[in-house]
Design an enzyme around this catalytic site. Sequence first.
Site, PDB file in Angstrom:
ATOM      1  CG  HIS A  83     -20.521 164.939  12.291  1.00  0.00           C
ATOM      2  ND1 HIS A  83     -19.275 165.171  11.766  1.00  0.00           N
ATOM      3  CD2 HIS A  83     -21.106 166.171  12.376  1.00  0.00           C
ATOM      4  CE1 HIS A  83     -19.107 166.468  11.547  1.00  0.00           C
ATOM      5  NE2 HIS A  83     -20.216 167.098  11.904  1.00  0.00           N
ATOM      6  CD  GLU A  84     -24.742 167.089  13.104  1.00  0.00           C
ATOM      7  OE1 GLU A  84     -24.573 168.052  13.881  1.00  0.00           O
ATOM      8  OE2 GLU A  84     -24.365 167.111  11.927  1.00  0.00           O
TER       9      GLU A  84
HETATM   10 ZN   LIG Z   1     -20.486 169.135  12.010  1.00  0.00          ZN
END
Ligand SMILES: [Zn+2]
Length: 309
Positions: free
Chosen positions: A141-142
């Site tokens: 996600h990051e």
């Molecule tokens: Zn985020």
Amino acid sequence: MADEPCTSFVCTWDPSVGRSWAANRQRTAVNNFYLVNKFHDHLAKAPIGFTEAAGNFELINSSGKGKGGDPVIDEPLDGASTAPGGLPDAGHIDNANMSTPPDGQSPRMQMYLFHQPGTTYPDGDPFIASAGSDEADVVYHEYTHGLSNRLVVGPDGVSTLNSQQGGSMGEAWSDWYAFDFLNAQGYAPDTSAPGEVRVGDYVGAGQDLIRTQPLDCPVGTTSTKCPGTPGAGPGGYTYGDFGKIIGAPEVHADGEIWGETLWDLRGRLGSKLTESLVTRAMEPGPGRPVVPRHAQRDPAGRPHDLLRP
Ligand SMILES: [Zn+2]
């Protein structure tokens, strides 16, 4: 921490003991390093094609295209000793973030521990004693914030994902690319039953703590796994739910609309075609979102994207 479900979901430190995270520090760092590099290679391949020329993150750009000198600055246990006694303070717990400057400058990925010291489980803090670096979808996600903030840019290369709507799409892309890859690898099974693809399944010990419901919640489902929220109602979200999911506009909550939509699309078109369509649609075009950003920026003015509110 006796009540934590640390058997089915492994705990990696003891929030009541200073520096207890150090016992697993090397393993945590290696795991995060592996995931970052694995995802770098995945995104670089066709049909996504987040290559040197497209502005990806590289120490040295061997192709001569794009700019080098911008490897991901990866901080696997960021802030673990910011409070007295070798513990994380309240600003370095239960979250993660990625700051992404223009091509040629390194992004910074900060991964925190989970479960605030001094709180009970689950009432004081429902996350188990774990680390974001240990959950692939959290790392991916990051990292995807790096992809979106490098592809959706203005003429100066600075991200233009700076509106409530653009920021929400950024959060959705981050969830979607993470689970697109994990599902294709067989690590995140998705049958016809709704409510299986959950962001933060590990750190949240099987609960929807990072998002309000799983990604695979189609519009109209009555599954109890897709409860929605009081503001938006049950089942998958629609654009009409924008700003209502948690009662006020918030990029992670409103991003669930776009995330669920993209997951539906993937179910219809398959992973590879959807990867191609979604990525090409992010690349610079004449009509970019340019409304001033409501999300946070770090002191250097870079987009500072969090995992959760
Ligand atoms: Zn985020």
